[in-house]
Design a protein around this motif. Structure first.
Motif, PDB file in Angstrom:
ATOM      1  N   LYS A 119       0.827  -1.212   0.000  1.00  8.67           N
ATOM      2  CA  LYS A 119       0.000   0.000   0.000  1.00  8.67           C
ATOM      3  C   LYS A 119       0.861   1.262   0.000  1.00  8.67           C
ATOM      4  CE  LYS A 119      -3.941  -2.032   2.422  1.00  8.67           C
ATOM      5  NZ  LYS A 119      -4.667  -2.087   3.710  1.00  8.67           N
ATOM      6  N   GLU A 120       1.942   1.255   0.783  1.00  6.01           N
ATOM      7  CA  GLU A 120       2.819   2.427   0.883  1.00  6.01           C
ATOM      8  C   GLU A 120       3.575   2.683  -0.409  1.00  6.01           C
ATOM      9  OE1 GLU A 120       5.409   1.787   4.224  1.00  6.01           O
ATOM     10  OE2 GLU A 120       3.755   1.831   5.659  1.00  6.01           O
ATOM     11  N   THR A 121       4.030   1.628  -1.075  1.00  2.73           N
ATOM     12  CA  THR A 121       4.875   1.796  -2.262  1.00  2.73           C
ATOM     13  C   THR A 121       4.087   1.829  -3.566  1.00  2.73           C
ATOM     14  OG1 THR A 121       5.286  -0.578  -2.388  1.00  2.73           O
ATOM     15  CG2 THR A 121       6.889   0.753  -1.154  1.00  2.73           C
ATOM     16  N   ALA A 122       2.892   1.243  -3.590  1.00  2.00           N
ATOM     17  CA  ALA A 122       2.026   1.195  -4.781  1.00  2.00           C
ATOM     18  C   ALA A 122       2.811   0.879  -6.056  1.00  2.00           C
ATOM     19  CB  ALA A 122       1.259   2.505  -4.919  1.00  2.00           C
ATOM     20  N   PRO A 123       3.468  -0.286  -6.102  1.00  2.00           N
ATOM     21  CA  PRO A 123       4.271  -0.618  -7.286  1.00  2.00           C
ATOM     22  C   PRO A 123       3.417  -0.762  -8.544  1.00  2.00           C
ATOM     23  CG  PRO A 123       4.025  -2.541  -5.874  1.00  2.00           C
ATOM     24  CD  PRO A 123       3.417  -1.382  -5.141  1.00  2.00           C
ATOM     25  N   GLN A 124       3.944  -0.304  -9.659  1.00  2.00           N
ATOM     26  CA  GLN A 124       3.259  -0.444 -10.951  1.00  2.00           C
ATOM     27  C   GLN A 124       3.739  -1.686 -11.707  1.00  2.00           C
ATOM     28  OE1 GLN A 124       0.691   1.274 -12.569  1.00  2.00           O
ATOM     29  NE2 GLN A 124       0.424   2.003 -10.479  1.00  2.00           N
ATOM     30  N   THR A 125       4.974  -2.093 -11.410  1.00  2.00           N
ATOM     31  CA  THR A 125       5.535  -3.291 -12.035  1.00  2.00           C
ATOM     32  C   THR A 125       6.205  -4.098 -10.941  1.00  2.00           C
ATOM     33  OG1 THR A 125       5.951  -2.036 -14.048  1.00  2.00           O
ATOM     34  CG2 THR A 125       7.029  -4.168 -13.871  1.00  2.00           C
ATOM     35  N   MET A 126       5.688  -5.305 -10.724  1.00  2.00           N
ATOM     36  CA  MET A 126       6.158  -6.097  -9.594  1.00  2.00           C
ATOM     37  C   MET A 126       6.386  -7.538 -10.001  1.00  2.00           C
ATOM     38  SD  MET A 126       4.520  -6.432  -5.858  1.00  2.00           S
ATOM     39  CE  MET A 126       5.184  -7.623  -4.725  1.00  2.00           C
ATOM     40  N   LEU A 127       7.383  -8.143  -9.359  1.00  2.00           N
ATOM     41  CA  LEU A 127       7.741  -9.536  -9.610  1.00  2.00           C
ATOM     42  C   LEU A 127       7.786 -10.288  -8.294  1.00  2.00           C
ATOM     43  CD1 LEU A 127       8.898 -11.772 -11.550  1.00  2.00           C
ATOM     44  CD2 LEU A 127      11.159 -10.849 -10.981  1.00  2.00           C
ATOM     45  N   GLU A 128       7.179 -11.464  -8.276  1.00  2.00           N
ATOM     46  CA  GLU A 128       7.267 -12.367  -7.131  1.00  2.00           C
ATOM     47  C   GLU A 128       8.029 -13.604  -7.592  1.00  2.00           C
ATOM     48  OE1 GLU A 128       4.284 -14.436  -3.956  1.00  2.00           O
ATOM     49  OE2 GLU A 128       3.713 -14.650  -6.064  1.00  2.00           O
ATOM     50  N   LEU A 129       9.046 -13.978  -6.831  1.00  2.00           N
ATOM     51  CA  LEU A 129       9.806 -15.193  -7.114  1.00  2.00           C
ATOM     52  C   LEU A 129       9.377 -16.246  -6.109  1.00  2.00           C
ATOM     53  CD1 LEU A 129      13.330 -13.625  -7.760  1.00  2.00           C
ATOM     54  CD2 LEU A 129      11.507 -14.111  -9.408  1.00  2.00           C
ATOM     55  N   GLY A 130       8.611 -17.219  -6.561  1.00  2.00           N
ATOM     56  CA  GLY A 130       8.082 -18.268  -5.703  1.00  2.00           C
ATOM     57  C   GLY A 130       6.593 -18.095  -5.480  1.00  2.00           C
ATOM     58  N   THR A 131       5.785 -18.688  -6.314  1.00  2.00           N
ATOM     59  CA  THR A 131       4.325 -18.560  -6.213  1.00  2.00           C
ATOM     60  C   THR A 131       3.749 -19.496  -5.172  1.00  2.00           C
ATOM     61  OG1 THR A 131       4.322 -18.179  -8.611  1.00  2.00           O
ATOM     62  CG2 THR A 131       2.178 -18.528  -7.555  1.00  2.00           C
ATOM     63  N   TYR A 132       4.325 -20.676  -5.049  1.00  2.36           N
ATOM     64  CA  TYR A 132       3.830 -21.767  -4.210  1.00  2.36           C
ATOM     65  C   TYR A 132       2.349 -21.993  -4.495  1.00  2.36           C
ATOM     66  CZ  TYR A 132       3.198 -24.852  -0.162  1.00  2.36           C
ATOM     67  OH  TYR A 132       2.887 -25.906   0.653  1.00  2.36           O
ATOM     68  N   MET A 133       1.444 -21.751  -3.562  1.00  2.00           N
ATOM     69  CA  MET A 133       0.012 -21.996  -3.769  1.00  2.00           C
ATOM     70  C   MET A 133      -0.736 -20.755  -4.265  1.00  2.00           C
ATOM     71  SD  MET A 133      -1.131 -24.308  -0.504  1.00  2.00           S
ATOM     72  CE  MET A 133      -0.581 -23.126   0.727  1.00  2.00           C
ATOM     73  N   GLY A 134      -0.051 -19.632  -4.387  1.00  2.00           N
ATOM     74  CA  GLY A 134      -0.685 -18.408  -4.858  1.00  2.00           C
ATOM     75  C   GLY A 134      -1.145 -17.462  -3.765  1.00  2.00           C
ATOM     76  N   TYR A 135      -0.921 -17.828  -2.513  1.00  2.00           N
ATOM     77  CA  TYR A 135      -1.390 -17.020  -1.378  1.00  2.00           C
ATOM     78  C   TYR A 135      -0.837 -15.594  -1.432  1.00  2.00           C
ATOM     79  CZ  TYR A 135      -2.169 -15.508   3.449  1.00  2.00           C
ATOM     80  OH  TYR A 135      -2.541 -14.811   4.572  1.00  2.00           O
ATOM     81  N   SER A 136       0.477 -15.445  -1.515  1.00  2.00           N
ATOM     82  CA  SER A 136       1.038 -14.097  -1.496  1.00  2.00           C
ATOM     83  C   SER A 136       0.717 -13.349  -2.790  1.00  2.00           C
ATOM     84  CB  SER A 136       2.546 -14.117  -1.224  1.00  2.00           C
ATOM     85  OG  SER A 136       3.214 -14.971  -2.118  1.00  2.00           O
ATOM     86  N   ALA A 137       0.589 -14.060  -3.900  1.00  2.00           N
ATOM     87  CA  ALA A 137       0.196 -13.408  -5.157  1.00  2.00           C
ATOM     88  C   ALA A 137      -1.202 -12.804  -5.015  1.00  2.00           C
ATOM     89  CB  ALA A 137       0.245 -14.407  -6.309  1.00  2.00           C
ATOM     90  N   ILE A 138      -2.107 -13.561  -4.426  1.00  2.64           N
ATOM     91  CA  ILE A 138      -3.464 -13.059  -4.184  1.00  2.64           C
ATOM     92  C   ILE A 138      -3.414 -11.880  -3.224  1.00  2.64           C
ATOM     93  CG2 ILE A 138      -5.689 -13.622  -3.103  1.00  2.64           C
ATOM     94  CD1 ILE A 138      -5.206 -16.535  -4.211  1.00  2.64           C
ATOM     95  N   ARG A 139      -2.636 -12.030  -2.168  1.00  2.00           N
ATOM     96  CA  ARG A 139      -2.526 -10.996  -1.139  1.00  2.00           C
ATOM     97  C   ARG A 139      -2.018  -9.691  -1.763  1.00  2.00           C
ATOM     98  NH1 ARG A 139      -2.960 -12.106   4.285  1.00  2.00           N
ATOM     99  NH2 ARG A 139      -3.046 -10.033   5.110  1.00  2.00           N
TER     100      ARG A 139
END
Length: 162
Positions: A53-73
């Motif tokens: 919320k503080e950084t409001a990234p426009q382009t972001m990458l997650e390394l490690g999806t696992y079950m998708g929890y943090s991607a959804i978050r």
């Protein structure tokens, strides 16, 4: 049935389709009350929420999806114009994540990539039209953290300050 599939099944039975917050709550409840799962969780997740919320990234990458929890978050907090990519090496985990993300209704907001991060990172500029990344969330195998950070640096993908 794998643990990841059990979590997905629990979510499908206890969360509301198209409601990311209910999906997260169901995963958290499963983890607290039924069986431990290797996901970010609600306590650490609240810290990530504040940062996104503080950084409001426009382009972001997650390394490690696992079950998708943090991607959804993460994706539920990003503006609709943001580009969010998540990379998972394990085919079975990627399949569970795909279903979890679809159940949450975020399949059009998350670019899911099933591959080794070492193959994906050098292709981000050409294949995924990424100039630089505003934020990177690294949550995969610890033994490749340094390798992947060096790849991000070598490919000039990191914006100053991140």
């Amino acid at each position: 049935m794998s643990k990841e599939q059990r979590v997905l099944q629990y979510v499908q039975q206890n969360a509301s389709r198209g409601d990311p917050d209910s999906v997260l709550a169901a995963v958290d409840k499963f983890g607290w009350e039924t069986e431990w799962a290797m996901n970010l969780g609600d306590v650490k997740g609240a810290i990530l929420d504040r940062f996104v919320k503080e950084t409001a990234p426009q382009t972001m990458l997650e390394l490690g999806t696992y079950m998708g929890y943090s991607a959804i978050r993460i994706a539920r907090l990003l503006p609709e114009t943001a580009k969010f990519m998540t990379v998972e090496f394990d085919q079975e985990n990627a399949a569970v994540a795909r279903e979890m993300i679809e159940f949450a209704g975020l399949q059009n907001r998350i670019i899911q990539i099933t591959s080794d991060t070492a193959d994906v990172i050098p292709q981000l500029k050409t294949k995924y039209d990424v100039e630089t990344l505003d934020m990177v969330f690294i949550d995969h195998w610890k033994d490749v953290y340094v390798r992947d950070i060096k790849l991000l640096e070598t490919n000039k993908l990191l914006r100053k300050g991140n």
